[in-house]
Scaffold this motif. Structure first.
Motif, mmCIF file in Angstrom:
data_model
loop_
_atom_site.group_PDB
_atom_site.id
_atom_site.type_symbol
_atom_site.label_atom_id
_atom_site.label_comp_id
_atom_site.label_asym_id
_atom_site.label_seq_id
_atom_site.Cartn_x
_atom_site.Cartn_y
_atom_site.Cartn_z
ATOM 1 N N LYS A 62 73.944 92.841 48.122
ATOM 2 C CA LYS A 62 72.911 92.298 49.011
ATOM 3 C C LYS A 62 72.396 90.945 48.533
ATOM 4 O O LYS A 62 72.145 90.042 49.336
ATOM 5 C CB LYS A 62 71.750 93.286 49.118
ATOM 6 C CG LYS A 62 70.576 92.763 49.959
ATOM 7 C CD LYS A 62 69.464 93.757 50.052
ATOM 8 C CE LYS A 62 68.231 93.167 50.722
ATOM 9 N NZ LYS A 62 68.474 92.717 52.091
ATOM 10 N N SER A 63 72.239 90.790 47.223
ATOM 11 C CA SER A 63 71.711 89.528 46.706
ATOM 12 C C SER A 63 72.644 88.366 46.998
ATOM 13 O O SER A 63 72.207 87.226 47.164
ATOM 14 C CB SER A 63 71.478 89.629 45.191
ATOM 15 O OG SER A 63 72.709 89.839 44.512
ATOM 16 N N LEU A 64 73.938 88.638 47.071
ATOM 17 C CA LEU A 64 74.917 87.591 47.372
ATOM 18 C C LEU A 64 75.108 87.417 48.869
ATOM 19 O O LEU A 64 75.319 86.301 49.357
ATOM 20 C CB LEU A 64 76.264 87.929 46.723
ATOM 21 C CG LEU A 64 76.302 87.887 45.194
ATOM 22 C CD1 LEU A 64 77.664 88.353 44.686
ATOM 23 C CD2 LEU A 64 76.022 86.484 44.687
ATOM 24 N N ILE A 65 75.051 88.514 49.601
ATOM 25 C CA ILE A 65 75.350 88.460 51.039
ATOM 26 C C ILE A 65 74.320 87.617 51.781
ATOM 27 O O ILE A 65 74.628 86.975 52.785
ATOM 28 C CB ILE A 65 75.426 89.890 51.618
ATOM 29 C CG1 ILE A 65 76.451 89.925 52.759
ATOM 30 C CG2 ILE A 65 74.079 90.394 52.095
ATOM 31 C CD1 ILE A 65 76.848 91.313 53.179
ATOM 32 N N GLU A 66 73.083 87.584 51.280
ATOM 33 C CA GLU A 66 72.061 86.767 51.921
ATOM 34 C C GLU A 66 72.193 85.294 51.536
ATOM 35 O O GLU A 66 71.878 84.406 52.317
ATOM 36 C CB GLU A 66 70.673 87.299 51.563
ATOM 37 C CG GLU A 66 70.397 88.668 52.188
ATOM 38 C CD GLU A 66 69.039 89.224 51.815
ATOM 39 O OE1 GLU A 66 68.462 88.734 50.819
ATOM 40 O OE2 GLU A 66 68.552 90.139 52.511
ATOM 41 N N ARG A 67 72.693 85.041 50.328
ATOM 42 C CA ARG A 67 72.856 83.652 49.871
ATOM 43 C C ARG A 67 74.103 82.995 50.436
ATOM 44 O O ARG A 67 74.203 81.762 50.428
ATOM 45 C CB ARG A 67 72.885 83.621 48.339
ATOM 46 C CG ARG A 67 71.568 83.987 47.695
ATOM 47 C CD ARG A 67 71.702 84.264 46.210
ATOM 48 N NE ARG A 67 72.178 83.111 45.473
ATOM 49 C CZ ARG A 67 72.468 83.145 44.167
ATOM 50 N NH1 ARG A 67 72.317 84.276 43.490
ATOM 51 N NH2 ARG A 67 72.892 82.076 43.556
#
Length: 682
Positions: free
Chosen positions: A394-399
């Motif tokens: 999730k932390s990467l998918i939003e970035r």
């Protein structure tokens, strides 16, 4: 009389549900076929608006959201019942309304008030479309004859059910037995929110309702069972209404709203969570089946991940301590530690999977981007997505959303040609833009592929020479493509709304590198361009190689390590006072000393006694000198910037089995850092 229920406890759940419903609404609107709209999709879009309106009205403090969705719901009802023909400009208006609703939800979530101008503007546009359908034209000053509106509305309000109900609508007989008067009132008002209550019969302990609605009997049961038991309720489809049943006549086109004070606490909770119906076609679960998912805040998941990380560190400490024990004497203890190690690894993987989200979360927003951008540029573009179920942290998918948006717009603006240009080249007038995602080892590969004109080598090279970015024209195509990532580089002849401002591609690469990934470009003239992004699946754990320099231990991301060797004097060359290279199988690689970069004391000075680790960062390869190789293992990544401060050349830190802290090296920054230190020393 107030029930004493604190509705504010349901706000966040309602906001989350509203966001999901609005995302579904946008996706379904973009999929609609104007010539033959799918009834299931129309019903799902209508239910999304209806659910949001019902929840907003229940709370009583989200007036702008309730009114906007109410106006949208009325128009959607006309469309799904075949009373209004769908047009492209209507889809545009509905999508714009969705944007306003999203802003309203966001404003209410933050405790503010939605933009008044946007609210008034979109409501006026929705009202004008409704008046247009009724054949009522506004006057020069924008006013309308309200008497005419009321007259026509009253004429359109049926007193009894039509023999043939609209497509997707059915009449249900809802029979409730052994039910109190108070519960009868609550459920009758609730049914009015789910459709049109045609008739009802009430007695001291029973209630019969005939409901015209698009919802299923399972949905009705799911709502009623918050008030009554399943054995008190029956729901059956009917064809005709019984004679003598009492007729309800709610205000035309306006569903009765349920006040919080009149609702039982369970019903309030259900309303606040966006019930009764989720806006998804054919999404009908049996009433008796409990939900298979729960909503958990990200901060709670992060807390669990941190605790599991601490557990993994403790496990590593135990393993290191146990390595000194006699296996014969301490057999049971060592077996237990080995089992603990396996369980900790399984637990870590299970917890990490909680934070994984499908790429569809990202891909689902691009049909709108492609549709609107292509329309502005008078291009025909078809969007194809592959691997939507591929998961990423999730932390990467939003970035990754912003870099991908820029790449998509670049392909639309600079890559895919106009229909006339494509036909002249013998291509289909409709261009194809493909977004794909797939797992490859411990990474995810995301590609943006277009079948456009491809990159123009001569144009890029000419601009680079003019800007002093290259010294000659005899560089490879791959090197030419990399020039696009230079700060401020752009070959656009004019600035457009879509792209061409020359402030993007360098930021795209920098953002992707900050996520531990890299970006690659491939292009063929007249055949199109592929931009490939390679990312780790998560930044919470890392496969690393631990190396030692002096008394310090550093972690190198294993994904960037290709090989290691001890250099010979014949391999080492000096090209200047500060720059050195190492010859590896015919290729001269820049040589960087980790001891010099981080000013480590007591490190190995003799380069022929050190170990050279060959690292690959995007298209760049270089040799990194270290004293010793310790081993390969998974490490728990700790944010150094949040706990201490940012250190150049270091991306994060980890805790080793002996309790000491090791720094995780930023491979992308190493060469730049080494060059800067060399310049400073001269």
């Amino acid at each position: 009389m107030s029930t004493g229920v604190d509705l504010s406890q349901f706000y966040e759940t309602f906001f989350d549900e509203a966001d999901e419903l609005l995302a579904d609404m946008e996706s379904l609107l973009l999929e609609l076929d104007l010539e033959a709209p799918d009834s299931d999709q129309l019903n799902a879009i209508f239910r999304a608006a209806h659910s949001i309106k019902g929840g907003a009205s229940t709370f009583g403090c989200f007036g702008k959201l309730a009114e906007t969705t109410h106006l949208l719901e009325n128009l959607l009802d006309l469309v799904r019942n075949g009373e209004m023909s769908l047009r492209k400009d209507m889809i545009d208006l509905f999508l714009e309304t969705k944007d306003v609703l999203t802003e309203q939800v966001s404003s209410y979530r933050e405790g503010g008030d939605p933009d008044e101008d946007a609210y008034q503007r979109i409501c006026e546009q929705l009202r004008q479309l409704a008046l247009e359908q009724k054949g009522i034209l506004s006057t020069a000053d924008g006013s309308v004859d309200l008497a005419v509106v009321q007259q026509q509305t009253a004429q359109q309000a049926p007193l009894v059910a039509e023999p043939n109900t609209p497509t997707g609508t059915s009449t249900l007989h809802i029979a409730l037995r052994a039910i109190s008067k108070a519960d009868q009132k609550v459920l009758l008002e609730e049914m009015e929110l789910m459709g049109d209550v045609l008739k009802s019969n009430q007695s001291d302990d029973s209630l019969d309702i005939w409901l015209s609605s698009t919802v299923s009997s399972e949905d009705i049961q799911a709502v009623c069972c918050f008030v009554v038991n399943a054995d008190q309720l029956t729901v059956q489809p009917v064809q005709n209404l019984p004679a003598g049943a009492a007729l309800l006549t709610p205000p035309p086109q306006v569903a009765s709203e349920v006040s919080p004070e009149s609702m039982a606490p369970a019903v309030v909770a259900e309303k606040a969570s966006g019930a009764p119906v989720k806006a998804k076609a054919n999404d009908k679960a049996p009433a008796a089946k409990e939900s298979s998912t729960i909503r958990v805040g990200v901060e709670k998941v992060d807390q669990i991940i941190n605790l599991v990380g601490e557990l993994v560190i403790t496990q590593a400490m135990l393993v290191q301590t146990a390595s000194t024990l006699d296996p014969v004497v301490h057999d049971r203890l060592l077996n237990g530690i080995e089992q603990f190690e396996r369980n900790a690894r399984d637990l870590q993987e299970a917890v990490m999977s909680i934070r994984m989200m499908p790429m569809d979360y990202v891909f689902s927003r691009f049909p709108r981007v492609v549709r609107e951008s292509a329309a502005r540029l008078d291009k025909q573009i078809k969007l194809v997505t592959k691997g939507q179920a591929t998961e990423l942290d999730k932390s990467l998918i939003e970035r990754i959303i912003d870099p991908l948006t820029h790449l998509v717009r670049n392909s639309i603006d600079h890559g895919i040609e106009t229909p006339e240009q494509r036909v002249a080249k013998g291509k289909d007038p409709e261009g194809v833009l493909t977004l794909s995602a797939q797992h490859q080892g411990g990474h995810i590969i995301i590609e943006v592929i277009d079948d456009g004109a491809g990159l123009n080598r001569d144009k890029i090279l000419s601009k680079a020479l003019a800007n002093g970015l290259v010294a000659n024209e005899n560089i490879s195509d791959d090197e030419v493509w990399q020039l696009i990532f230079a700060p401020g580089f752009s070959t656009a002849d004019k600035v457009t709304e879509i792209s061409g401002r020359g402030v993007g591609m360098d930021v795209v690469r920098r953002n992707i590198q900050s996520m531990g990934g890299h970006v690659q470009l491939y292009s063929r003239p007249a055949a199109g361009t592929t931009t490939r992004i390679v990312l780790p699946l998560t930044l919470a754990i890392l496969d690393g190689m631990s190396v030692q320099v002096g008394q310090e231990v550093f972690i190198l991301p294993l994904a960037h390590v290709t090989e290691s060797m001890q250099p010979t004097p014949a391999q080492l060359k000096r090209v200047s006072e500060t720059d050195r290279v190492m010859l590896v199988r015919g290729e001269y690689l820049p040589l960087i000393s980790l001891r010099e970069v981080f000013s480590v004391e007591n490190g190995e000075v003799d380069e022929t006694k050190a170990i050279a680790v060959i690292l690959q960062a995007e298209d760049m390869r270089f040799a990194l000198l270290v004293d010793h190789l310790i081993g390969q293992h998974q490490v728990v990544v700790k944010n150094l910037e949040a706990n201490y401060r940012k250190i150049p050349g270091v991306s994060a830190a980890t805790i080793l089995g002996d309790g000491s802290v090791a720094l995780i090296v930023d491979v992308f920054a190493l060469q730049r850092l080494a060059r800067d230190r060399a310049v400073a020393s001269n």
